[in-house]
Design an enzyme around this catalytic site. Structure first.
Site, PDB file in Angstrom:
ATOM      1  N   HIS A   1      35.407 125.733  -4.001  1.00 41.35           N
ATOM      2  CA  HIS A   1      36.822 125.808  -4.353  1.00 41.35           C
ATOM      3  C   HIS A   1      37.407 127.065  -3.725  1.00 41.35           C
ATOM      4  O   HIS A   1      36.912 128.167  -3.954  1.00 41.35           O
ATOM      5  CB  HIS A   1      37.000 125.855  -5.873  1.00 41.35           C
ATOM      6  CG  HIS A   1      36.833 124.522  -6.534  1.00 41.35           C
ATOM      7  ND1 HIS A   1      37.327 124.244  -7.801  1.00 41.35           N
ATOM      8  CD2 HIS A   1      36.242 123.385  -6.108  1.00 41.35           C
ATOM      9  CE1 HIS A   1      37.029 122.986  -8.114  1.00 41.35           C
ATOM     10  NE2 HIS A   1      36.376 122.461  -7.111  1.00 41.35           N
TER      11      HIS A   1
ATOM     12  N   TYR B   1      44.865 125.941 -14.464  1.00 42.72           N
ATOM     13  CA  TYR B   1      45.088 126.613 -15.732  1.00 42.72           C
ATOM     14  C   TYR B   1      46.560 126.452 -16.070  1.00 42.72           C
ATOM     15  O   TYR B   1      47.420 126.994 -15.373  1.00 42.72           O
ATOM     16  CB  TYR B   1      44.758 128.102 -15.628  1.00 42.72           C
ATOM     17  CG  TYR B   1      43.288 128.425 -15.427  1.00 42.72           C
ATOM     18  CD1 TYR B   1      42.502 128.848 -16.497  1.00 42.72           C
ATOM     19  CD2 TYR B   1      42.694 128.329 -14.166  1.00 42.72           C
ATOM     20  CE1 TYR B   1      41.156 129.160 -16.315  1.00 42.72           C
ATOM     21  CE2 TYR B   1      41.355 128.631 -13.980  1.00 42.72           C
ATOM     22  CZ  TYR B   1      40.592 129.054 -15.054  1.00 42.72           C
ATOM     23  OH  TYR B   1      39.267 129.360 -14.873  1.00 42.72           O
TER      24      TYR B   1
ATOM     25  N   PRO C   1      35.341 131.799 -22.000  1.00 41.35           N
ATOM     26  CA  PRO C   1      35.124 131.113 -20.723  1.00 41.35           C
ATOM     27  C   PRO C   1      36.302 131.178 -19.754  1.00 41.35           C
ATOM     28  O   PRO C   1      36.159 130.731 -18.611  1.00 41.35           O
ATOM     29  CB  PRO C   1      34.864 129.670 -21.153  1.00 41.35           C
ATOM     30  CG  PRO C   1      35.624 129.523 -22.433  1.00 41.35           C
ATOM     31  CD  PRO C   1      35.511 130.854 -23.123  1.00 41.35           C
TER      32      PRO C   1
ATOM     33  N   LYS D   1      33.158 134.033 -16.180  1.00 45.64           N
ATOM     34  CA  LYS D   1      32.289 135.179 -15.910  1.00 45.64           C
ATOM     35  C   LYS D   1      30.895 135.078 -16.514  1.00 45.64           C
ATOM     36  O   LYS D   1      30.009 135.861 -16.152  1.00 45.64           O
ATOM     37  CB  LYS D   1      32.972 136.470 -16.435  1.00 45.64           C
ATOM     38  CG  LYS D   1      34.106 136.934 -15.553  1.00 45.64           C
ATOM     39  CD  LYS D   1      33.574 137.551 -14.296  1.00 45.64           C
ATOM     40  CE  LYS D   1      34.602 137.641 -13.190  1.00 45.64           C
ATOM     41  NZ  LYS D   1      34.761 136.427 -12.412  1.00 45.64           N
TER      42      LYS D   1
ATOM     43  N   TYR E   1      38.215 137.033  -9.994  1.00 48.03           N
ATOM     44  CA  TYR E   1      37.726 135.671 -10.218  1.00 48.03           C
ATOM     45  C   TYR E   1      36.576 135.323  -9.268  1.00 48.03           C
ATOM     46  O   TYR E   1      35.590 134.693  -9.676  1.00 48.03           O
ATOM     47  CB  TYR E   1      38.875 134.681 -10.039  1.00 48.03           C
ATOM     48  CG  TYR E   1      38.640 133.332 -10.688  1.00 48.03           C
ATOM     49  CD1 TYR E   1      39.166 133.047 -11.948  1.00 48.03           C
ATOM     50  CD2 TYR E   1      37.909 132.343 -10.050  1.00 48.03           C
ATOM     51  CE1 TYR E   1      38.950 131.814 -12.556  1.00 48.03           C
ATOM     52  CE2 TYR E   1      37.696 131.104 -10.643  1.00 48.03           C
ATOM     53  CZ  TYR E   1      38.229 130.855 -11.894  1.00 48.03           C
ATOM     54  OH  TYR E   1      38.007 129.625 -12.484  1.00 48.03           O
TER      55      TYR E   1
END
Length: 393
Positions: free
Chosen positions: A76, A203, A292, A296, A384
């Site tokens: 991704h 998200y 979550p 991480k 991220y």
């Protein structure tokens, strides 16, 4: 009758941290015994999420632990923040030169177990650790029992607790517990049979609440929406679940299909007060847990292992205890960075139960500021996709 065995490193827990540590130590000629209370089938079949940072993927491949992550995993190159009815893409390679991989944790475990057994690893399933004796000595001992009740003692030079948040090693290393926070919300999660709704994770923050749209494969999706911690996963019909997900993702088209699993995931943050006591050390979920939202959990465990591998090599190969002395301090830097990022992402995207109109509008302002700033987008992308591993001890 008690059986006693000896090894250099006794590892309690055959999760990603324990198995990867045994793999890295073996490359330096350091033997270990790994035990886990679960059977192999349970470990490999328990479906867990898995977003792997660039550094984690590079380590799995370069160490020979996994090649399937590149062939079966899904690269991704970003994520999407969805709010005000529109998506805002974060292009990770453009911002950081890195990507992430969707590769579930149970697939990582299958790879690691296969690699360790092929290498002759002493890996014992169905064995439960009950105590650690002599942690402050040079020969700590793990006391355990197997599935038939037979007692086992593993004498080692180092004991590693990689057995999760309820493991016995944590009680030895950090008997006073740790720093803890429980969040006032949870995730209602589903697995459904349908192709991906998006090529990256989405998200979504809406007036109706938060949702995360993810995938497990080309035909199975994983989706979540914010709920009360005490929610009964069986209390909603499939139609109600899809209606709730649509409310949380306005302006987005969801690919719907039969729901094959549902659960509720509680949100907790924890960091043990101590990461080391004598020759006993904690890594992974035994040392810390994160919500979550920031992806991480497993990556932080890998970062622990990279450091501890170096510390144990220095101790057992060179007789230098200094790196093991410094391990808790150096590991804690990344642990608290990850705790901050996970908490920040969680608070950015979720609506607190006591939030008022000011709080909601302030969060909208933060989302606009983040997506409208290259520096803001790069901050999220750097965290991220993962910071470089700390290796100096």
């Amino acid at each position: 009758m008690t059986t006693t065995v000896r090894t250099r490193v006794a590892i309690v827990g055959a999760g990603p941290a324990g198995l990867l540590l045994s793999h890295l130590l073996a490359a330096a000629g350091i033997g270990s015994i790994v035990i886990d209370r679960r059977e192999r089938d349970e470990i490999e079949r328990t479906v867990r999420a898995g977003i792997l940072e660039q550094g984690t993927v590079d380590l799995l491949v370069s160490s020979g632990a996994s090649t399937r992550v590149l062939t079966d995993g899904h690269r991704h190159d970003g994520i999407e923040l969805h709010y005000d009815g529109a998506g805002h893409r974060f292009d990770f390679p453009a911002l950081t030169g890195r990507s992430v991989w969707l590769y579930p944790q149970h697939e990582v475990l299958r790879d690691l177990i296969a690699a360790r057994l092929a290498d002759g690893q002493d890996l014992r399933f169905g064995v439960t650790a009950t105590a650690v004796r002599g942690a402050a000595s040079s020969r700590p001992t793990v006391v355990a029992v197997d599935a038939d009740g037979a007692e086992l003692e593993i004498e080692a030079e180092v004991v590693v607790g990689a057995d999760g948040s309820h493991g016995v090693v944590r009680k030895t290393v950090s008997p006073t517990g740790g720093h803890f926070r429980e969040y006032p919300f949870a995730w209602f999660g589903i697995l459904c049979e349908a192709p991906p709704s998006n090529d990256v994770l989405v998200y979504s923050s809406a007036d109706a609440g938060f949702a995360l749209i993810s995938q497990r494969s080309e035909s199975v999706q994983r989706m979540y929406f914010q709920c009360e911690p005490g929610t009964d996963p069986g209390a909603m019909s499939d139609a109600q679940i899809w209606a709730e997900l649509r409310r949380r993702t306005p302006g987005m088209r969801l690919n719907e299909g039969p729901i094959i699993r549902r659960d509720v995931l509680r949100f907790r943050s924890f960091v043990a007060h101590e990461l080391r006591h004598g020759r006993a050390v904690l890594v992974g979920d035994a040392a810390h847990t994160v919500p979550p939202t920031g992806a991480k959990g497993m990556n932080l465990a890998v970062a622990d292992v990279v450091l501890l591998d170096r510390a144990i090599r220095a101790l057992l190969l060179d007789g230098d205890e200094g790196p093991l002395d410094r391990f808790p301090e150096v590991a804690a830097r990344r642990i608290w960075k990850a705790q901050h990022f996970s908490s920040w992402m969680t608070n950015l995207l979720h609506t607190a139960p006591d939030a008022n109109d000011f709080d909601r509008r302030r969060r909208q302002g933060e989302l606009h500021m983040l997506t409208g700033s290259e520096s803001g987008r790069r901050y999220l992308a750097e965290a991220y996709t993962g910071w470089p591993f700390d290796t100096a001890l």
